[in-house]
Design a protein around this motif. Structure first.
Motif, PDB file in Angstrom:
ATOM      1  N   LEU A  11      -6.768   3.224  -6.118  1.00  0.00           N
ATOM      2  CA  LEU A  11      -6.673   4.240  -7.174  1.00  0.00           C
ATOM      3  C   LEU A  11      -5.731   3.793  -8.294  1.00  0.00           C
ATOM      4  CD1 LEU A  11      -7.365   7.104  -8.186  1.00  0.00           C
ATOM      5  CD2 LEU A  11      -5.539   7.985  -6.721  1.00  0.00           C
ATOM      6  N   ASP A  12      -4.433   3.751  -7.981  1.00  0.00           N
ATOM      7  CA  ASP A  12      -3.429   3.393  -8.980  1.00  0.00           C
ATOM      8  C   ASP A  12      -3.606   1.938  -9.413  1.00  0.00           C
ATOM      9  OD1 ASP A  12      -1.166   3.171 -10.555  1.00  0.00           O
ATOM     10  OD2 ASP A  12       0.155   2.854  -8.856  1.00  0.00           O
ATOM     11  N   HIS A  22       4.970   6.949 -11.560  1.00  0.00           N
ATOM     12  CA  HIS A  22       5.840   6.562 -10.432  1.00  0.00           C
ATOM     13  C   HIS A  22       7.143   5.992 -10.998  1.00  0.00           C
ATOM     14  CE1 HIS A  22       3.273   7.123  -6.929  1.00  0.00           C
ATOM     15  NE2 HIS A  22       2.284   6.463  -7.487  1.00  0.00           N
ATOM     16  N   LEU A  45       6.839  -2.132  -6.457  1.00  0.00           N
ATOM     17  CA  LEU A  45       6.427  -0.915  -5.739  1.00  0.00           C
ATOM     18  C   LEU A  45       4.922  -0.673  -5.773  1.00  0.00           C
ATOM     19  CD1 LEU A  45       9.162   1.642  -6.864  1.00  0.00           C
ATOM     20  CD2 LEU A  45       9.332  -0.237  -5.242  1.00  0.00           C
ATOM     21  N   LYS A  46       4.195  -1.463  -6.568  1.00  0.00           N
ATOM     22  CA  LYS A  46       2.761  -1.217  -6.732  1.00  0.00           C
ATOM     23  C   LYS A  46       2.008  -1.417  -5.413  1.00  0.00           C
ATOM     24  CE  LYS A  46       2.323  -1.805 -11.665  1.00  0.00           C
ATOM     25  NZ  LYS A  46       1.760  -2.551 -12.789  1.00  0.00           N
ATOM     26  N   GLY A  47       1.272  -0.402  -5.011  1.00  0.00           N
ATOM     27  CA  GLY A  47       0.478  -0.483  -3.788  1.00  0.00           C
ATOM     28  C   GLY A  47       1.287  -0.258  -2.516  1.00  0.00           C
ATOM     29  N   SER A  53       8.701   2.143  -0.744  1.00  0.00           N
ATOM     30  CA  SER A  53       9.153   2.051  -2.143  1.00  0.00           C
ATOM     31  C   SER A  53      10.611   2.468  -2.247  1.00  0.00           C
ATOM     32  CB  SER A  53       8.314   2.963  -3.045  1.00  0.00           C
ATOM     33  OG  SER A  53       6.971   2.562  -3.051  1.00  0.00           O
ATOM     34  N   ASN A  78       9.062  12.764  -5.383  1.00  0.00           N
ATOM     35  CA  ASN A  78       7.657  13.185  -5.352  1.00  0.00           C
ATOM     36  C   ASN A  78       7.431  14.453  -6.186  1.00  0.00           C
ATOM     37  OD1 ASN A  78       4.954  12.627  -4.285  1.00  0.00           O
ATOM     38  ND2 ASN A  78       5.197  14.635  -3.333  1.00  0.00           N
ATOM     39  N   TYR A  81       7.100  13.356  -9.691  1.00  0.00           N
ATOM     40  CA  TYR A  81       5.841  12.623  -9.867  1.00  0.00           C
ATOM     41  C   TYR A  81       4.655  13.603  -9.916  1.00  0.00           C
ATOM     42  CZ  TYR A  81       1.928   9.571  -8.739  1.00  0.00           C
ATOM     43  OH  TYR A  81       0.712   8.922  -8.755  1.00  0.00           O
ATOM     44  N   ALA A 116      -3.215   4.284  -1.047  1.00  0.00           N
ATOM     45  CA  ALA A 116      -2.021   4.563  -0.240  1.00  0.00           C
ATOM     46  C   ALA A 116      -1.417   5.922  -0.581  1.00  0.00           C
ATOM     47  CB  ALA A 116      -0.980   3.484  -0.502  1.00  0.00           C
ATOM     48  N   SER A 117      -1.863   6.509  -1.695  1.00  0.00           N
ATOM     49  CA  SER A 117      -1.195   7.719  -2.186  1.00  0.00           C
ATOM     50  C   SER A 117      -1.547   8.975  -1.406  1.00  0.00           C
ATOM     51  CB  SER A 117      -1.537   7.943  -3.661  1.00  0.00           C
ATOM     52  OG  SER A 117      -0.939   9.141  -4.096  1.00  0.00           O
ATOM     53  N   LYS A 118      -0.511   9.767  -1.125  1.00  0.00           N
ATOM     54  CA  LYS A 118      -0.713  11.071  -0.489  1.00  0.00           C
ATOM     55  C   LYS A 118      -1.104  12.115  -1.544  1.00  0.00           C
ATOM     56  CE  LYS A 118       2.209  10.834   3.650  1.00  0.00           C
ATOM     57  NZ  LYS A 118       2.681   9.457   3.798  1.00  0.00           N
ATOM     58  N   ASN A 119      -1.023  11.720  -2.822  1.00  0.00           N
ATOM     59  CA  ASN A 119      -1.337  12.636  -3.926  1.00  0.00           C
ATOM     60  C   ASN A 119      -2.692  12.326  -4.562  1.00  0.00           C
ATOM     61  OD1 ASN A 119       1.269  14.089  -4.015  1.00  0.00           O
ATOM     62  ND2 ASN A 119       2.073  12.065  -4.503  1.00  0.00           N
ATOM     63  N   LYS A 146      -1.007  -0.589   3.468  1.00  0.00           N
ATOM     64  CA  LYS A 146      -1.441  -1.930   3.066  1.00  0.00           C
ATOM     65  C   LYS A 146      -0.216  -2.852   3.136  1.00  0.00           C
ATOM     66  CE  LYS A 146      -4.532   0.269  -0.289  1.00  0.00           C
ATOM     67  NZ  LYS A 146      -4.761   0.580  -1.712  1.00  0.00           N
ATOM     68  N   ASP A 171      -5.591  -3.955  -7.371  1.00  0.00           N
ATOM     69  CA  ASP A 171      -4.683  -4.531  -8.371  1.00  0.00           C
ATOM     70  C   ASP A 171      -3.408  -5.076  -7.732  1.00  0.00           C
ATOM     71  OD1 ASP A 171      -3.659  -1.905  -7.756  1.00  0.00           O
ATOM     72  OD2 ASP A 171      -2.290  -2.172  -9.442  1.00  0.00           O
TER      73      ASP A 171
END
Ligand code: B16
Ligand code: MG
Length: 224
Positions: A11-12, A22, A45-47, A53, A78, A81, A116-119, A146, A171
Motif C-alpha cells: 500500500l504505502d 508517518h 521505517l518504510k515497510g 519503527s 498512531n 497519523y 503491514a499497516s493496521k490502518n 515483512k 517499494d
C-alpha cells in the motif's frame, strides 16, 4: 500464455504515499522526546511494522524505554497519523495505480492488498480503492512482519492462486524479500539501486501495463 494470474500490492509507496504522514507523526514524537528525526531517518521505517519503527526511532534518540511506555508512545503517534489519513481522498492515489488495478480486473487477473499497516482500511475506504481488491490482507491479519512472507502467502491463499502464479508490487527492500520468500515474482517501485532483488524496477505504476507481465515469464525462464 503468461503464468501470472494474480497481482498483490503493497500500500504505502505503491498505491498511495502515506510515508509523509508517518514521517510527520514520528518526527513530532521524536521532538517531544527531545531529539530530531530527519527524512533520511524515515527511509529506514518504510515497510517496517509500527513497533519495529518505534524501536528504530528510539535507537536514533539513544533512548531505552519500558514496554508500557513504548505502547503509549506508539498509540500517541498512531493517533496523529490517523488524524492525517482521515483527511485523504482519491486525489492521493499515486499516478497509474487506479488505471493498472482496473486493467488487471479487465484482463481477468486477481488482485490483493498485502500491507503491514493496521490502518489500511481507513486509507482504502477514503481513497475509494477498496472495491478494486479481491482480497485484503493488512497488519490486523498477520502476526509476522515483512520480510516474513506471511502477508503475501495469505493473500495468495485467499485468492486461491499458487504463489508461483503471483507477482508482488513493492517499494521496500523488506517487502521484496518477503515476496521472494513467498516464492513469488516481484516488481520494484522506486530506484533500481536499492531494489535490486526485484525482477525489474519501475518508477511508478504509471509505467506498468498488463502486457509487461510477459517480461516476468522471461525473467523466471532465464533463471531456471
Ligand atoms: P501502521 P506498507 C507500512 O505500510 C509502512 O510502510 C510503514 O512505514 C508502517 O510503519 C507500517 O505500514 C505499519 O503501519 O502503523 O499504520 O500499522 O508499506 O506495508 O503498506
Ligand atoms: Mg510500502
Amino acid at each position: 500464455m503468461n503464468h501470472i494470474q494474480a497481482c498483490l500490492f503493497d500500500l504505502d509507496g505503491v498505491l498511495v504515499d502515506t510515508a509523509k504522514y508517518h514521517y510527520l507523526a514520528w518526527k513530532r514524537l521524536a521532538n517531544e522526546l527531545g531529539f530530531d528525526f530527519t527524512e533520511q531517518d524515515n527511509e529506514r521505517l518504510k515497510g517496517v511494522s509500527r513497533m519495529a519503527s518505534l524501536d528504530i526511532l528510539l535507537s536514533i534518540g539513544k533512548l531505552t524505554l519500558e514496554d508500557a511506555k513504548k505502547q503509549e508512545l506508539a498509540a500517541r503517534k498512531n493517533d496523529w497519523y490517523v488524524e492525517s489519513i482521515s483527511r485523504m481522498d482519491h486525489t492521493e492515489i499515486l499516478p497509474g495505480a487506479m488505471e493498472y488495478l482496473q486493467a488487471c480486473r479487465e484482463n481477468g487477473l486477481k488482485t490483493a492488498l498485502g500491507s503491514a499497516s493496521k490502518n489500511a482500511m481507513i486509507i482504502l475506504n477514503n481513497t475509494g480503492l477498496t472495491p478494486y481488491f479481491d482480497a485484503i490482507i493488512d497488519g490486523t491479519r498477520t502476526s509476522n512482519a515483512k520480510p516474513d512472507p506471511e502477508v503475501f502467502l495469505l493473500g495468495a491463499q485467499e485468492l486461491g492462486i499458487s504463489p508461483d502464479n503471483c507477482v508482488v508490487f513493492e517499494d521496500a527492500e523488506a517487502g521484496i524479500e518477503a515476496a521472494r520468500r513467498a516464492g513469488m515474482n516481484c516488481i520494484g517501485i522506486g530506484s533500481p539501486a536499492t531494489l535490486n532483488q526485484a525482477d525489474f524496477v519501475i518508477a511508478s505504476l504509471a509505467e506498468m501495463t498488463v502486457e509487461r507481465l510477459d517480461q516476468l515469464e522471461q525473467a523466471v525462464g532465464t533463471q531456471e
